[in-house]
Scaffold this active site. Structure first.
Site, PDB file in Angstrom:
ATOM      1  N   ASP A 168       0.807  -1.155  -0.325  1.00  0.00           N
ATOM      2  CA  ASP A 168       0.149  -0.428   0.131  1.00  0.00           C
ATOM      3  C   ASP A 168       0.448   1.286   0.288  1.00  0.00           C
ATOM      4  O   ASP A 168       1.716   1.181   1.422  1.00  0.00           O
ATOM      5  CB  ASP A 168      -0.799  -0.148   1.072  1.00  0.00           C
ATOM      6  CG  ASP A 168      -1.948   1.265   1.294  1.00  0.00           C
ATOM      7  OD1 ASP A 168      -1.176   2.087   1.036  1.00  0.00           O
ATOM      8  OD2 ASP A 168      -2.824   1.334   2.072  1.00  0.00           O
ATOM      9  N   SER A 180      -2.866  14.341 -13.954  1.00  0.00           N
ATOM     10  CA  SER A 180      -4.142  14.624 -14.390  1.00  0.00           C
ATOM     11  C   SER A 180      -4.670  15.912 -15.661  1.00  0.00           C
ATOM     12  O   SER A 180      -4.149  16.327 -14.236  1.00  0.00           O
ATOM     13  CB  SER A 180      -5.812  13.588 -13.669  1.00  0.00           C
ATOM     14  OG  SER A 180      -6.472  13.923 -14.633  1.00  0.00           O
ATOM     15  N   TYR A 217     -10.521  15.077  -6.384  1.00  0.00           N
ATOM     16  CA  TYR A 217      -9.945  14.092  -7.059  1.00  0.00           C
ATOM     17  C   TYR A 217      -8.832  15.333  -7.567  1.00  0.00           C
ATOM     18  O   TYR A 217      -7.509  15.034  -7.924  1.00  0.00           O
ATOM     19  CB  TYR A 217     -10.295  13.535  -8.099  1.00  0.00           C
ATOM     20  CG  TYR A 217      -9.764  12.754  -8.993  1.00  0.00           C
ATOM     21  CD1 TYR A 217      -8.785  11.639  -8.845  1.00  0.00           C
ATOM     22  CD2 TYR A 217      -9.463  13.327 -10.568  1.00  0.00           C
ATOM     23  CE1 TYR A 217      -8.011  11.622  -9.880  1.00  0.00           C
ATOM     24  CE2 TYR A 217      -9.021  12.475 -11.528  1.00  0.00           C
ATOM     25  CZ  TYR A 217      -7.842  11.816 -11.264  1.00  0.00           C
ATOM     26  OH  TYR A 217      -7.811  10.594 -12.139  1.00  0.00           O
ATOM     27  N   ASN A 218      -9.581  16.798  -8.425  1.00  0.00           N
ATOM     28  CA  ASN A 218      -9.036  17.680  -8.439  1.00  0.00           C
ATOM     29  C   ASN A 218      -7.402  18.417  -7.588  1.00  0.00           C
ATOM     30  O   ASN A 218      -6.238  17.859  -8.421  1.00  0.00           O
ATOM     31  CB  ASN A 218      -9.372  18.765  -9.217  1.00  0.00           C
ATOM     32  CG  ASN A 218      -8.777  20.297  -9.441  1.00  0.00           C
ATOM     33  OD1 ASN A 218      -8.269  20.907  -8.714  1.00  0.00           O
ATOM     34  ND2 ASN A 218      -9.589  20.440 -10.875  1.00  0.00           N
ATOM     35  N   LYS A 268      -4.630  15.895  -7.477  1.00  0.00           N
ATOM     36  CA  LYS A 268      -3.637  15.492  -8.586  1.00  0.00           C
ATOM     37  C   LYS A 268      -2.761  17.138  -8.963  1.00  0.00           C
ATOM     38  O   LYS A 268      -1.955  16.746  -9.653  1.00  0.00           O
ATOM     39  CB  LYS A 268      -5.138  15.488  -9.940  1.00  0.00           C
ATOM     40  CG  LYS A 268      -5.363  14.368  -9.933  1.00  0.00           C
ATOM     41  CD  LYS A 268      -4.278  12.842 -10.169  1.00  0.00           C
ATOM     42  CE  LYS A 268      -4.345  11.606 -10.176  1.00  0.00           C
ATOM     43  NZ  LYS A 268      -3.366  10.574 -10.277  1.00  0.00           N
TER      44      LYS A 268
HETATM   45  N1  LIG Z   1      -8.414   6.586 -16.991  1.00  0.00           N
HETATM   46  C1  LIG Z   1      -8.348   8.432 -16.264  1.00  0.00           C
HETATM   47  O1  LIG Z   1      -8.981   8.383 -17.448  1.00  0.00           O
HETATM   48  C2  LIG Z   1      -7.063   8.827 -15.598  1.00  0.00           C
HETATM   49  C3  LIG Z   1      -7.263   9.961 -16.147  1.00  0.00           C
HETATM   50  C4  LIG Z   1      -6.088  10.767 -15.832  1.00  0.00           C
HETATM   51  C5  LIG Z   1      -4.958  10.328 -14.567  1.00  0.00           C
HETATM   52  N2  LIG Z   1      -5.208   8.579 -14.047  1.00  0.00           N
HETATM   53  C6  LIG Z   1      -4.104   8.516 -13.260  1.00  0.00           C
HETATM   54  O2  LIG Z   1      -3.531   6.952 -13.628  1.00  0.00           O
HETATM   55  C7  LIG Z   1      -3.063   6.782 -12.962  1.00  0.00           C
HETATM   56  C8  LIG Z   1      -3.638   4.802 -12.573  1.00  0.00           C
HETATM   57  O3  LIG Z   1      -4.917   4.790 -12.460  1.00  0.00           O
HETATM   58  P1  LIG Z   1      -6.241   4.192 -13.230  1.00  0.00           P
HETATM   59  O4  LIG Z   1      -6.793   5.031 -14.024  1.00  0.00           O
HETATM   60  O5  LIG Z   1      -5.543   3.083 -14.071  1.00  0.00           O
HETATM   61  O6  LIG Z   1      -7.244   3.678 -12.298  1.00  0.00           O
HETATM   62  P2  LIG Z   1      -6.933   2.067 -11.667  1.00  0.00           P
HETATM   63  O7  LIG Z   1      -7.370   0.735 -12.722  1.00  0.00           O
HETATM   64  O8  LIG Z   1      -8.246   2.355 -11.126  1.00  0.00           O
HETATM   65  O9  LIG Z   1      -5.428   1.533 -11.572  1.00  0.00           O
HETATM   66  C9  LIG Z   1      -5.402   2.194 -10.158  1.00  0.00           C
HETATM   67  C10 LIG Z   1      -4.243   1.750  -8.945  1.00  0.00           C
HETATM   68  O10 LIG Z   1      -3.608   2.234  -8.677  1.00  0.00           O
HETATM   69  C11 LIG Z   1      -3.134   1.159  -7.497  1.00  0.00           C
HETATM   70  N3  LIG Z   1      -3.493   1.298  -5.841  1.00  0.00           N
HETATM   71  C12 LIG Z   1      -4.503   1.895  -5.291  1.00  0.00           C
HETATM   72  N4  LIG Z   1      -4.277   2.529  -4.290  1.00  0.00           N
HETATM   73  C13 LIG Z   1      -3.463   1.959  -4.034  1.00  0.00           C
HETATM   74  C14 LIG Z   1      -2.893   1.739  -2.907  1.00  0.00           C
HETATM   75  N5  LIG Z   1      -3.152   2.655  -1.156  1.00  0.00           N
HETATM   76  N6  LIG Z   1      -1.715   1.365  -3.023  1.00  0.00           N
HETATM   77  C15 LIG Z   1      -1.038   0.853  -4.071  1.00  0.00           C
HETATM   78  N7  LIG Z   1      -1.553   0.812  -4.850  1.00  0.00           N
HETATM   79  C16 LIG Z   1      -2.611   1.070  -5.248  1.00  0.00           C
HETATM   80  C17 LIG Z   1      -4.586   0.179  -8.242  1.00  0.00           C
HETATM   81  O11 LIG Z   1      -4.177  -1.169  -6.910  1.00  0.00           O
HETATM   82  P3  LIG Z   1      -4.771  -2.021  -6.159  1.00  0.00           P
HETATM   83  O12 LIG Z   1      -6.878  -1.502  -5.735  1.00  0.00           O
HETATM   84  O13 LIG Z   1      -4.612  -3.881  -6.568  1.00  0.00           O
HETATM   85  O14 LIG Z   1      -3.724  -1.663  -5.011  1.00  0.00           O
HETATM   86  C18 LIG Z   1      -4.162   0.026  -9.453  1.00  0.00           C
HETATM   87  O15 LIG Z   1      -3.346  -0.514  -9.577  1.00  0.00           O
HETATM   88  C19 LIG Z   1      -4.111   6.915 -11.307  1.00  0.00           C
HETATM   89  O16 LIG Z   1      -3.194   8.384 -11.160  1.00  0.00           O
HETATM   90  C20 LIG Z   1      -4.891   8.188 -11.802  1.00  0.00           C
HETATM   91  O17 LIG Z   1      -5.325   9.393 -10.859  1.00  0.00           O
HETATM   92  C21 LIG Z   1      -6.412   8.299 -14.779  1.00  0.00           C
HETATM   93  C1  LIG Z   2     -12.399  22.632  -9.623  1.00  0.00           C
HETATM   94  C2  LIG Z   2     -11.572  22.550  -9.549  1.00  0.00           C
HETATM   95  O1  LIG Z   2     -11.412  22.558  -7.949  1.00  0.00           O
HETATM   96  N1  LIG Z   2     -10.487  23.081  -9.687  1.00  0.00           N
HETATM   97  C3  LIG Z   2      -9.072  23.803  -9.568  1.00  0.00           C
HETATM   98  C4  LIG Z   2      -7.778  22.102 -10.071  1.00  0.00           C
HETATM   99  O2  LIG Z   2      -6.671  22.527  -9.930  1.00  0.00           O
HETATM  100  C5  LIG Z   2      -5.947  23.958 -10.419  1.00  0.00           C
HETATM  101  C6  LIG Z   2      -4.859  23.860  -9.622  1.00  0.00           C
HETATM  102  O3  LIG Z   2      -3.744  23.197 -10.647  1.00  0.00           O
HETATM  103  C7  LIG Z   2      -7.031  24.568 -10.159  1.00  0.00           C
HETATM  104  O4  LIG Z   2      -6.383  25.810 -10.675  1.00  0.00           O
HETATM  105  C8  LIG Z   2      -8.617  24.694 -10.712  1.00  0.00           C
HETATM  106  O5  LIG Z   2      -9.107  25.551  -9.652  1.00  0.00           O
END
Ligand SMILES: NC(=O)c1ccc[n+]([C@@H]2O[C@H](COP(=O)([O-])OP(=O)(O)OC[C@H]3O[C@@H](n4cnc5c(N)ncnc54)[C@H](OP(=O)(O)O)[C@@H]3O)[C@@H](O)[C@H]2O)c1
Ligand SMILES: CC(=O)N[C@H]1CO[C@H](CO)[C@@H](O)[C@@H]1O
Ligand SMILES: *[C@@H]1O[C@H](CO)[C@@H](O)[C@H](O)[C@H]1NC(C)=O
Length: 376
Positions: free
Chosen positions: A106, A185, A198-199, A202
């Site tokens: 984790d 993201s 989330y925003n 990230k």
């Molecule tokens: N898909 C999109 O549209 C998108 C867009 C922008 C950014 N992202 C970013 O891309 C990254 C990957 O996400 P994904 O879209 O591929 O989603 P996903 O399929 O849910 O993958 C998330 C991964 O993170 C692992 N994880 C979650 N909590 C954890 C913890 N506490 N310790 C260790 N591993 C953990 C999960 O594995 P376990 O559950 O096995 O731990 C899984 O392998 C994330 O950071 C996400 O925010 C995704």
């Molecule tokens: C809805 C929201 O909080 N948006 C914020 C996401 O993060 C950026 C900073 O990278 C802000 O500019 C946005 O206002």
């Protein structure tokens, strides 16, 4: 003193004007030249390199593992679901990785993060890339939240879960003049309704790694991935719900994604690895999310209006984005896996086999998704 302040204020505004009027027009041809002629020659050879990927059990992390494997890199795969990691490890070996290590952990726990780095370095004798990708998602408006303390988990995983492994990996990355890759993201750069937590996580990640890039100079490269919507368990709807529980909520997913297309993860993987090998600072894909950042920066009020129009449920009923999605049937254009197979990977089989059935692994899998409200 006031004059002194004013002097600096004028100076900064002149600097901003120079950036727009002089730097941008001059740098664009240089960047184009570098992109066309220099970048293709500068691709890092990954054969035999040691790469640690967090969040490798599904989605983007899993795909990046395959992309690195195809280039002959050795892998250490980290996530909580051991069985899912073993599946990814086997597929990565098949795709050409000479050696794959499975390290269930984790990443929101500093000690577990440290151990994954130590075990990787003990096994491979080095660390060349750290891909801090693990993350959890949530899509709900702030005022729907019924258990606010459950959402600290998002910062623990998305922000601290990147920072901890980075901290322990950095000495090894400096020694190998390696690279840091982080999955932020597009949501970290533009305001998107219903994703306040989330925003924020990230954006924190993005700012942290931009600062680190400046501190590290050329010692360790930093590539920030800022994907838009890409097929994964997140875009299957897995996230923290408003009640604070983790669950798969396709309804909320549809309300969030609306008319936006969802990219294929294999394509993102290819584009991302290309950028990583070339040492790019940012990789934004699908490319439609690139102009979004520019609009958000130059005309934040336009982003605000669009968000209000797309996501507001004030007049009752469904958000506009989802209604348009349903009326036009754009959901048919989602990648196959998202439409046909809503299942996420669980460790159920393993529990049955072990006869433990304590549900810990299931909880871990479920703990990826915080839901907005009870009963959803
Ligand atoms: N898909 C999109 O549209 C998108 C867009 C922008 C950014 N992202 C970013 O891309 C990254 C990957 O996400 P994904 O879209 O591929 O989603 P996903 O399929 O849910 O993958 C998330 C991964 O993170 C692992 N994880 C979650 N909590 C954890 C913890 N506490 N310790 C260790 N591993 C953990 C999960 O594995 P376990 O559950 O096995 O731990 C899984 O392998 C994330 O950071 C996400 O925010 C995704
Ligand atoms: C809805 C929201 O909080 N948006 C914020 C996401 O993060 C950026 C900073 O990278 C802000 O500019 C946005 O206002
Ligand atoms: C709220 O979430 C926290 C953290 O997950 C949990 O410890 C607590 O029991 C939850 N409270 C309620 C009322 O469900």
């Amino acid at each position: 003193m006031d004059l002194y302040l004013m002097f600096h204020s004028v100076l900064m505004h002149v600097a901003a004007a120079l950036v727009v009027l002089v730097y941008i027009p001059l740098s664009i041809p240089v960047k184009l030249f570098l992109w066309a002629f220099v970048k293709p020659l500068r691709k890092e050879n990954l054969r035999g390199k040691a790469v640690l990927i967090t969040g490798a059990s599904s989605g983007i992390g899993e795909e990046l593992a395959y992309q690195y494997a195809a280039q002959g890199a050795c892998l250490a795969l980290v996530a909580r679901r051991k069985k899912a990691l073993e599946g990814v490890a086997a597929a990565a070996r098949e795709r050409g990785s000479p050696d794959v290590l499975v390290l269930p952990a984790d990443v929101s726990d500093a000690d577990q993060s440290r151990r994954t780095v130590e075990e990787t370095v003990a096994h491979f004798g080095k660390l060349n890339h750290l891909v801090a990708n693990a993350g959890i998602w949530s899509s709900c408006s702030f005022d729907e939240v019924t258990n606010i303390t459950a959402f600290t988990k998002m910062m623990d995983v998305n922000f601290w879960g990147s920072v901890y492994p980075t901290y322990y990996a950095l000495p090894h990355l400096k020694a190998s003049r390696g690279k840091l890759v982080v999955s932020s993201s597009a949501a970290g750069t533009v305001a998107t309704s219903r994703m306040s937590f989330y925003n924020a996580t990230k954006a924190a990640q993005l700012r942290f790694y931009e600062t680190l890039r400046a501190e590290l100079g050329s010692e360790v490269g930093v590539t920030v991935l800022t994907p838009g919507y890409v097929e994964s368990e997140i875009t299957k709807g897995k996230g923290i719900q408003s009640s604070g529980n983790v669950a798969v909520n396709e309804e909320a997913r549809d309300e969030q994604i609306g008319v936006f297309p969802v990219g294929r993860v294999a394509e993102l993987g290819e584009v991302a690895l290309d950028g990583i090998r070339a040492g790019d600072w940012y990789v934004t894909w699908p490319s439609l999310f690139r102009p979004l950042q520019l609009i958000g920066c130059l005309a934040p009020e336009v982003m605000h209006w669009v968000c209000r129009a797309m996501y507001s449920t004030r007049k009752g009923g469904q958000p506009l984005g989802k209604r348009v999605m349903e009326a036009t049937g754009v959901k048919r254009l989602f990648p196959e896996a998202l439409r046909r197979n809503p299942a996420i990977k669980t460790e159920d089989d393993e529990e049955e086999r072990d006869g433990k059935g304590n549900g810990a692994a299931k909880d871990a899998a479920a703990a990826n998704v915080l839901q907005c409200s009870e009963g959803s």
